[in-house]
Design an enzyme around this catalytic site. Structure first.
Site, short mmCIF file in Angstrom:
data_model
loop_
_atom_site.label_atom_id
_atom_site.label_comp_id
_atom_site.label_asym_id
_atom_site.label_seq_id
_atom_site.Cartn_x
_atom_site.Cartn_y
_atom_site.Cartn_z
N ASP A 144 86.75 -19.61 121.95
CA ASP A 144 86.78 -18.26 122.52
C ASP A 144 87.34 -17.26 121.52
O ASP A 144 88.38 -17.50 120.90
CB ASP A 144 87.65 -18.29 123.79
CG ASP A 144 87.51 -17.05 124.64
OD1 ASP A 144 86.47 -16.38 124.57
OD2 ASP A 144 88.46 -16.75 125.40
N SER A 192 89.79 -11.89 135.32
CA SER A 192 91.05 -12.02 136.06
C SER A 192 91.35 -10.71 136.79
O SER A 192 91.19 -9.63 136.23
CB SER A 192 92.21 -12.34 135.11
OG SER A 192 92.14 -13.67 134.66
N VAL A 251 87.95 -16.55 132.80
CA VAL A 251 89.21 -16.35 133.52
C VAL A 251 90.35 -16.92 132.67
O VAL A 251 90.30 -18.08 132.27
CB VAL A 251 89.20 -17.04 134.90
CG1 VAL A 251 90.52 -16.80 135.62
CG2 VAL A 251 88.03 -16.55 135.74
N ALA A 252 91.37 -16.10 132.43
CA ALA A 252 92.51 -16.56 131.64
C ALA A 252 93.83 -16.14 132.26
O ALA A 252 94.63 -16.97 132.68
CB ALA A 252 92.40 -16.04 130.20
#
Length: 286
Positions: free
Chosen positions: A82, A211, A231-232
């Site tokens: 990523d 998020s 999503v983090a």
């Protein structure tokens, strides 16, 4: 089972109208928490690691963990690079076994972004590795990189069309109003812009900064063609909040098996919700 390219997951999602969740990982516990839920719900999943993650735990160690869990849970996994920024870094990690990479040249002018992405695509495609790139730029904080509101800009549909044609990229992260991190107010998602991009771009589209975005907004982006949802921050906040609460109740506690499990369980609830929002449950065979 094995570590696979994301293109196989995203092709199915695109054909069947759902999205594959991409969850950022940080250590063995976060990997385990995510996969416990994905295995239970039989959801395809992309495990995403930023350069900062691979500084915290070496790629070879994360790869070994993911390979072992793929066998344990009898499900294919995509391990994804990523927000990586150099061909050399991606090349090294692909040679170590990774089959999915995001090259982030969004901070460059269009022509330079194209040149960088094309060089990564040419290499990765020779290794059966899929490539994601970003056009437009999201605000917020990711790893050590901070992008203020003045530097962020949305994706132009016609530029997106040219970008995909010139680079041969496998998926495209679009800037439509989301940002990395949490929001001080409800984000304004440009659904019309997304629809216009979908009309002229055939490859799977990616939503970064999911998020804290209302579930109904995320579902709408999937209806309009998004097939990968990142999503983090929500995962980290759930994990950390639960661990802090545990120590508040157990100030003398010191056993990682106790407080880490509490954090994992809180994180699992976020994972479960995102799978439901993405519509990815029961998409892989038992």
């Amino acid at each position: 089972m094995s570590i696979i390219s994301t293109k196989y997951l995203l092709q199915d999602a695109q054909a069947n109208g759902y999205a594959v969740p991409a969850f950022n990982i940080h250590n063995a516990e976060t990997i385990q928490a995510i996969l416990e839920v994905c295995s239970e719900m039989r959801s395809p999943v992309i495990l995403a690691g930023t350069p900062g993650t691979f500084k915290h735990i070496a790629l070879e160690e994360i790869y070994a963990l993911c390979s072992a869990y793929s066998t344990t849970y009898n499900m294919p996994l995509a391990l994804h690079l990523d927000h990586h920024e150099s061909l050399d870094d991606i090349r090294r990690k692909v040679h170590a076994g990774v089959r999915s990479a995001m090259i982030d040249g969004s901070h460059f002018p269009f022509a330079e972004n194209v040149k960088l992405v094309k060089s990564v695509v040419d290499f990765c495609h020779s290794q059966d590795c899929s490539v994601e790139a970003e056009l437009g730029r999201l605000g917020g904080v990711e790893d050590d990189m901070s992008v203020d509101a003045e530097s962020a800009f949305l994706t132009d549909p016609q530029e997106a069309k040219r970008f995909v044609e010139l680079t041969g990229v496998d998926s495209l992260a679009v800037a439509i109003g989301t940002a990395h991190g949490l929001y001080s107010k409800t984000p304004k998602i440009d659904f019309q812009r997304l629809a216009e991009i979908r009309e002229v771009v055939d490859v799977p589209l990616v939503l970064h900064g999911a998020s804290d975005v209302p579930d109904e907004f995320v579902r709408r982006t999937i209806e309009l063609g998004v097939t990968k949802v990142n999503v983090a921050t929500e995962l980290k906040i759930a994990f950390a909040g639960a661990v802090k609460a545990w120590f508040a109740e157990n100030p003398q506690g010191n056993d990682p098996r106790n407080y880490m499990r509490v954090g994992m369980d809180a994180m699992k609830e976020v994972v479960r919700n995102k799978i439901n929002v993405c519509g990815s449950a029961n998409r892989i065979s038992a």
